[in-house]
Write an enzyme that holds these catalytic residues in place. Structure first.
Site, PDB file in Angstrom:
ATOM      1  N   ASP A 200      20.258   0.041   5.996  1.00  0.00           N
ATOM      2  CA  ASP A 200      19.428  -0.651   5.018  1.00  0.00           C
ATOM      3  C   ASP A 200      18.254   0.289   4.817  1.00  0.00           C
ATOM      4  OD1 ASP A 200      17.300  -2.111   3.861  1.00  0.00           O
ATOM      5  OD2 ASP A 200      18.332  -3.969   4.366  1.00  0.00           O
ATOM      6  N   HIS A 201      18.223   0.986   3.697  1.00  0.00           N
ATOM      7  CA  HIS A 201      17.271   2.100   3.609  1.00  0.00           C
ATOM      8  C   HIS A 201      15.814   1.633   3.670  1.00  0.00           C
ATOM      9  CE1 HIS A 201      17.126   1.181  -0.722  1.00  0.00           C
ATOM     10  NE2 HIS A 201      16.019   1.889  -0.766  1.00  0.00           N
ATOM     11  N   HIS A 263      17.406  -6.055   1.986  1.00  0.00           N
ATOM     12  CA  HIS A 263      16.054  -5.482   2.095  1.00  0.00           C
ATOM     13  C   HIS A 263      14.985  -6.554   2.315  1.00  0.00           C
ATOM     14  CE1 HIS A 263      18.266  -2.155   0.649  1.00  0.00           C
ATOM     15  NE2 HIS A 263      18.130  -2.353  -0.642  1.00  0.00           N
TER      16      HIS A 263
HETATM   17  C1  BG6 Z   1      19.126  -0.459  -3.684  1.00  0.00           C
HETATM   18  C2  BG6 Z   1      19.620  -1.344  -4.789  1.00  0.00           C
HETATM   19  O1  BG6 Z   1      19.597  -0.913  -2.444  1.00  0.00           O
HETATM   20  O2  BG6 Z   1      17.713  -0.463  -3.651  1.00  0.00           O
HETATM   21  C3  BG6 Z   1      19.033  -0.920  -6.121  1.00  0.00           C
HETATM   22  O3  BG6 Z   1      21.028  -1.297  -4.862  1.00  0.00           O
HETATM   23  C4  BG6 Z   1      17.521  -0.825  -6.046  1.00  0.00           C
HETATM   24  O4  BG6 Z   1      19.414  -1.827  -7.160  1.00  0.00           O
HETATM   25  C5  BG6 Z   1      17.108   0.016  -4.843  1.00  0.00           C
HETATM   26  O5  BG6 Z   1      17.053  -0.242  -7.252  1.00  0.00           O
HETATM   27  C6  BG6 Z   1      15.617  -0.034  -4.644  1.00  0.00           C
HETATM   28  O6  BG6 Z   1      15.253   0.878  -3.639  1.00  0.00           O
HETATM   29  P1  BG6 Z   1      13.793   1.499  -3.610  1.00  0.00           P
HETATM   30  O7  BG6 Z   1      13.791   2.340  -2.378  1.00  0.00           O
HETATM   31  O8  BG6 Z   1      13.629   2.277  -4.889  1.00  0.00           O
HETATM   32  O9  BG6 Z   1      12.845   0.347  -3.547  1.00  0.00           O
END
Ligand code: BG6
Length: 512
Positions: A200-201, A263
């Site tokens: 989960d980045h 997230h």
């Molecule tokens: C991803 C989603 O996990 O996270 C995308 O699939 C979203 O739809 C993105 O745009 C958002 O990541 P960040 O790091 O730009 O907030």
């Protein structure tokens, strides 16, 4: 001066235990995520001297691509997407160990070829090499890849060694509780849980990691962190972008699956969990699961705990943008939500009676992710003007992105002869204190997986617990169909249905 001396975050990273000799194998090597995030992450780890000396990168994909061409594609990706410019010496070292294997994900022979290739690389290196498989493909081929890693013996490589084979699995981790369970079962049939890194980045973001430091490294917060002092918590993950070229994927997903289940729930878990007994991966994940389990099932249906909506045409940054149903690959009567909001009740000693509000949407007024902890108002009698009490409650907000930082709203006396108060904001900004060149989430996560630290990854039971909460909401929305979908204008802060979730308790969304 070395980067690590100048930059406190890099200093932190430089204390990392080193990774053992590693081959990273990327499935989905010609995909978008590989170009945008994975290759630049590997390159930036190389620039910070955090890759093991004999690091190797293997791309795997259906398309036949000669090694030379794969290296050129990777170089182009770094030039385009890396946070730092391409340093030819650093890239040269990585490129020398970069190769490509073509094959189908359901083709056992291709995995045998891959096994042969990995054995050759290990022989050349003259040392035992751990393999980190990175599954960055569409979810439809997760299972065939996992099963073929099992069938070819690759999943069990060096299983008796500390640096055994490992696998990183990209999202989406299932699309509901049943499919998440099925995926966990497939994984468990091939890998042991200690080998598995579900990504989960958001957990790799500096500010998300700082949440634990703020909570547990500062004595002033913990005594206040409960229902006696906190009135409500708001978690916002808003984006100004629309679905762009990802319409095909997004139609099958929607805001709840794409952002809330993973997230946003992770942000809730880290904000609300009990102090772990240590910073060990299992200790932290145990506390997160305990917290997720304490969240009550949501009340469904009109007037319940969840709201959804789709954006219609509007203005973003002064430019007109299309509505969701007009975007490419979106059905005219689409029932996919681009905004989802929830009111959560956490039924434990600490949080009983404190609503947690969550919202996430595309094409909202601006890109901002924050956690706002709203404290109760002090007794206002002393400062009531004309019998009117207007002190603001204190708010502590963690700004996850952009303008990463922390702010605290305090009531202050307005200078002058009368005693009048005004809320003011105290700000801490990472960029001002530490500089703006912080590592990207994927750098930290790839490095941690190489080292074998699962703290910032999702455990199987954690994914299932979150799906258990979200699945009934998805089912109720599916049953209601697209007809009952609310709307919001692109460029706004979301639909009235989202505001109504808070109005029930006399709250309003903060304007982040
Ligand atoms: C991803 C989603 O996990 O996270 C995308 O699939 C979203 O739809 C993105 O745009 C958002 O990541 P960040 O790091 O730009 O907030």
């Amino acid at each position: 001066m070395a980067d690590s001396q100048r930059h406190p975050f890099l200093h932190g990273l430089s204390k990392h235990r080193g990774a053992p000799p590693t081959v990273v194998v990327i499935f989905g090597a010609s995909g978008d995520l590989t170009a945008r995030k994975l290759i630049p992450a590997v390159y930036n780890l190389g620039r910070d001297n955090l890759l093991p000396a004999d690091f190797q990168l293997v791309g795997f994909g259906r398309k036949p691509i000669p090694d030379e061409e794969f290296r050129a594609l990777a170089e182009a990706a770094i030039r385009r997407f890396s946070r730092r410019n391409l340093d030819p010496a650093v890239w040269g070292r990585i490129a020398a160990g970069t190769t490509y294997v073509a094959g189908g994900y359901d083709e056992k022979a291709a995995f045998d070829r891959l096994a042969g290739h990995l054995a050759d690389l290990e022989k050349k290196s003259g040392r035992e090499v751990q393999v980190l498989f990175y599954i960055s493909t569409p979810p439809t081929v997760f299972a065939p890849i996992l099963l073929n890693l099992g069938a070819s013996g690759l999943a069990r490589k060096h299983l008796d060694q500390p640096h055994h084979a490992k696998v990183i699995i990209e999202k989406p981790f299932g699309r509901d509780l049943d499919s998440a369970r099925e995926l966990n079962a497939t994984i468990a049939s091939v890998f042991q849980e200690r080998q598995v890194y579900r990504i989960d980045h958001y957990l790799g973001k500096e500010t998300v990691q700082d949440l634990l430091v703020q909570r547990f490294a500062n004595a002033i917060f913990e005594p206040l962190w409960n229902r006696n002092f906190i009135d409500s918590v708001q978690v916002t993950v808003a984006e100004d972008i629309g679905v762009g070229a990802r319409g095909g994927y997004y139609e099958q997903s929607g805001a709840l699956r794409d952002m809330i289940q993973n997230h946003t729930m992770q942000l809730v878990a880290l904000t609300a969990m009990e102090p772990p007994v240590s910073l060990d991966a299992e200790a932290i994940r145990d506390e997160k699961v305990k917290l997720l389990r304490a969240i009550q099932p949501l009340v469904l249906g009109p007037g319940g705990d969840a709201a959804r909506a789709q954006y219609t045409a509007g203005m973003i940054g002064g430019k007109g943008v299309k509505g969701y149903r007009e975007e490419a690959d979106i059905a005219a009567g689409s029932a996919t939500e681009t905004y989802a909001a929830m009111r959560l009740s956490i039924n434990n000693w600490r949080w009983q009676g404190v609503p947690f509000y969550l919202r996430s949407g595309k094409r909202m007024a601006r890109r901002v992710s924050e956690i706002a902890v709203n404290f109760k108002c002090p007794p206002g009698t002393l400062f009531a003007a004309d019998g009117h009490f207007d002190l603001a409650g204190n708010t502590l907000s963690f700004q996850i992105q952009p303008d990463e930082g922390l702010s605290l709203i305090l009531n202050t006396k307005i200078p002058g002869l009368e005693t009048r108060t005004q809320p003011v904001k105290m700000n801490f900004r990472y960029a001002t204190t530490f500089g703006s060149d912080t590592p990207e989430a994927y750098e930290r996560l790839v490095l941690d997986a190489m080292i074998g630290d699962g703290t910032l990854f999702i455990r199987g039971d954690e994914a299932e617990t979150s799906w258990k909460l979200c699945t009934p909401v998805l089912e109720s929305w599916a049953a209601a169909g697209g007809g009952s979908m609310d709307n919001y204008h692109a460029g706004s802060w979301g639909p009235a249905a989202g505001d109504a979730l808070l109005a029930k308790h006399g709250h309003v969304w903060r304007q982040p």
